[in-house]
Design an enzyme around this catalytic site. Structure first.
Site, PDB file in Angstrom:
ATOM      1  N   ALA A 197       0.832  -1.210   0.000  1.00  0.00           N
ATOM      2  CA  ALA A 197       0.000   0.000   0.000  1.00  0.00           C
ATOM      3  C   ALA A 197       0.866   1.260   0.000  1.00  0.00           C
ATOM      4  CB  ALA A 197      -0.932  -0.009   1.206  1.00  0.00           C
ATOM      5  N   PRO A 198       0.406   2.297  -0.704  1.00  0.00           N
ATOM      6  CA  PRO A 198      -0.875   2.422  -1.418  1.00  0.00           C
ATOM      7  C   PRO A 198      -0.874   1.878  -2.838  1.00  0.00           C
ATOM      8  CG  PRO A 198       0.267   4.513  -1.481  1.00  0.00           C
ATOM      9  CD  PRO A 198       1.125   3.594  -0.648  1.00  0.00           C
ATOM     10  N   GLY A 199       0.250   1.322  -3.289  1.00  0.00           N
ATOM     11  CA  GLY A 199       0.249   0.637  -4.569  1.00  0.00           C
ATOM     12  C   GLY A 199       1.012   1.312  -5.683  1.00  0.00           C
ATOM     13  N   GLY A 200       1.742   2.379  -5.394  1.00  0.00           N
ATOM     14  CA  GLY A 200       2.494   3.053  -6.449  1.00  0.00           C
ATOM     15  C   GLY A 200       3.571   2.173  -7.052  1.00  0.00           C
ATOM     16  N   LYS A 201       4.366   1.530  -6.208  1.00  0.00           N
ATOM     17  CA  LYS A 201       5.443   0.667  -6.719  1.00  0.00           C
ATOM     18  C   LYS A 201       4.858  -0.612  -7.310  1.00  0.00           C
ATOM     19  CE  LYS A 201       8.837   2.448  -3.385  1.00  0.00           C
ATOM     20  NZ  LYS A 201       7.905   3.254  -2.563  1.00  0.00           N
ATOM     21  N   ASP A 231      -0.546  -6.380   2.047  1.00  0.00           N
ATOM     22  CA  ASP A 231      -0.445  -5.312   3.030  1.00  0.00           C
ATOM     23  C   ASP A 231      -1.151  -5.768   4.299  1.00  0.00           C
ATOM     24  OD1 ASP A 231       0.555  -2.290   2.966  1.00  0.00           O
ATOM     25  OD2 ASP A 231      -1.141  -2.453   4.364  1.00  0.00           O
ATOM     26  N   ASP A 239      -0.077  -9.896   7.043  1.00  0.00           N
ATOM     27  CA  ASP A 239       1.248  -9.515   7.527  1.00  0.00           C
ATOM     28  C   ASP A 239       2.256 -10.434   6.858  1.00  0.00           C
ATOM     29  OD1 ASP A 239       3.641  -9.185   8.978  1.00  0.00           O
ATOM     30  OD2 ASP A 239       2.572  -8.684  10.815  1.00  0.00           O
ATOM     31  N   ASP A 291       9.431  -3.066   0.610  1.00  0.00           N
ATOM     32  CA  ASP A 291       9.340  -1.629   0.898  1.00  0.00           C
ATOM     33  C   ASP A 291       8.799  -1.512   2.323  1.00  0.00           C
ATOM     34  OD1 ASP A 291       9.153   1.093   0.807  1.00  0.00           O
ATOM     35  OD2 ASP A 291       7.517   1.169  -0.643  1.00  0.00           O
ATOM     36  N   CYS A 343      11.947   4.697   3.109  1.00  0.00           N
ATOM     37  CA  CYS A 343      11.936   6.141   2.866  1.00  0.00           C
ATOM     38  C   CYS A 343      12.548   6.830   4.087  1.00  0.00           C
ATOM     39  CB  CYS A 343      10.527   6.657   2.571  1.00  0.00           C
ATOM     40  SG  CYS A 343       9.290   6.252   3.812  1.00  0.00           S
TER      41      CYS A 343
END
Length: 441
Positions: free
Chosen positions: A271-275, A291, A317, A336, A389
């Site tokens: 989540a949120p699903g960009g990658k 997620d 999980d 990520d 990040c």
């Protein structure tokens, strides 16, 4: 401490004109007070818009500008208020002063209006008992502005607008660039876009932006960087799934994963699903997106639907293999992982003040558990891309060094000729860390 829900029935909401600065100041003061009490800004904003769905876009924009700006400058305002008040005022009046001080600093040319509107807002808070105090404090701040600025610039927290432990950590880990990292964390973030190569060519998208008079340039990794952020509704091709909003630093992930058609791929914290979407735009793969949060997992599905992409999406999980793994190994894994988000604080400025020093160790322990679990489902000869990040070494290089020491069947695959890649926040992208791990065949 749990967040205090935004007060949709507060006097500010019912008495003040919605298009007034006083309304924006009072509403923002409530939001800042939520964060000061330990609440999450994203959740507080979601509750606010849910309670006030008819809020016009311009009013929303004014509230967001005040909220994010105040939180980016948070630390400086409290330093100044400590010099102007004998003791802090009750919330949300104290936060009203924070917001007003931010506005005075960023819009000094309208000082008289700001003070007047802040006093009007104060009249709606706590039965107006602090209206006179707000007026006096702000006028004193204006009279003493030069002296207060000099004092604030000489104070570590007031100057850098980050908690002391955060500043010390960066100073120790980045002795040459810590000031630049802190400064970047206090700026407005850039707006970058990703072209969906299954629906559009870059040249077509660039032409559409030129026609819309939106200056944009292509970066080395294919990301498109806007000269200035605009509402998503103004982005040509967004509604049609031709482009997505994604930070340029995040757009390195799909390329570093070394994808090929036919691979079985796991996005373990999707989540949120960009990658997730970027992976599917680049290669024809069999992808499972996980997620731990079911609501966030639904956002992954929604993003895929908008882009015309398909993957299996599950709420689980990733550390609990018994809940989701069918025994078939993956050739590629994107990890990520949850982290301190220290590389994206300009997008989430409440994080600076909600995080505590020991949270970094807690995140690092969770990351180690995720890596150890996912290593079990990676096929021999497969590759796992570790991403955060964060800019803190404990979550990045230290984490990977510890992992490779625990797993002798792992090795680092160089990225751009380096063992790993630490991107620091700058004008083009946020802060990200990448390390590519290969499992012995």
């Amino acid at each position: 401490m749990p967040s205090r829900p935004p007060r949709s029935t507060s006097p500010a909401a019912s008495v003040l004109a919605e298009d007034s600065l006083a309304y924006a100041l009072a509403t923002t003061a409530d939001l800042i007070a939520d964060v000061v009490a330990g609440g999450n800004l994203t959740e507080a904003l979601a509750a606010l818009w849910s309670a006030r769905p008819a809020t016009p876009p311009g009013v929303r924009g004014a509230i967001l500008d005040l909220t994010y700006g105040t939180l980016r400058d948070y630390g400086r305002q409290d330093f100044i208020l400590a010099r102007l008040l004998q003791k802090p005022l009750p919330e949300p009046v104290q936060s009203l002063l924070r917001v007003a001080l931010y506005r005075l600093d960023s819009r000094a040319d309208t000082a008289h209006t700001i003070v007047d509107q802040a006093v009007t807002a104060a009249a709606t808070l706590l039965a107006g008992r602090f209206k006179g105090v707000v007026n006096g404090v702000l006028r004193n701040a204006l009279r003493q502005s030069a002296e207060l600025k000099r004092a604030a610039d000489a104070d570590m927290v007031a100057e850098f607008r980050h908690p002391p432990w955060w500043i010390r950590r960066l100073r120790n880990q980045y002795p040459d660039t810590w000031r630049a990292i802190l400064a970047a964390g206090n700026t407005h973030p850039p707006m970058a876009l990703r072209v969906n190569r299954r629906r559009a060519e870059v040249r077509e998208v660039l032409s559409a932006f030129a026609a819309a008079d939106l200056p944009v340039r292509e970066l080395s990794n294919g990301a498109l960087l806007l000269d200035r952020p605009v509402p998503v509704a103004r982005v040509p091709g967004f509604a049609e799934g031709r482009v997505s909003v994604q930070d340029a630093g995040a757009q390195y992930a799909a390329g570093y994963l070394d994808l090929a058609d036919g691979q079985r791929v796991l996005d373990a914290c999707a989540a949120p699903g960009g990658k997730t979407s970027h992976i599917l735009e680049r290669a024809q793969v069999d992808l499972l997106a996980l997620d731990a949060d079911s609501v966030r997992a639904r956002r992954v599905s929604e993003n895929l639907d908008r882009l015309g992409l398909s993957a299996e999406v599950r709420a689980a999980d990733c550390r609990d293999l018994s809940r989701w793994w069918d025994g078939r190994p993956f050739q590629r894994i994107l990890a990520d992982v949850p982290c301190s988000a220290s590389g994206v604080v300009r997008r989430n400025p409440d994080i600076k003040w909600l995080r505590r020093s020991d949270d970094v160790a807690r995140f690092a322990a969770q990351q180690a558990e995720i890596l150890d679990a996912l290593w079990q489902v990676l096929a021999p000869g497969g590759k796992m891309l570790y991403v955060t990040c964060s800019v803190f070494a404990e979550e990045n290089r230290d984490q990977i060094a510890a992992f490779t020491a625990r797993h002798p069947d792992s090795c680092l695959v160089p990225i751009a000729g380096q063992p790993d890649c630490q991107y620091l926040p700058c004008a083009e992208h946020d802060g990200f860390f990448y390390a590519l791990l290969e499992k012995a065949a």
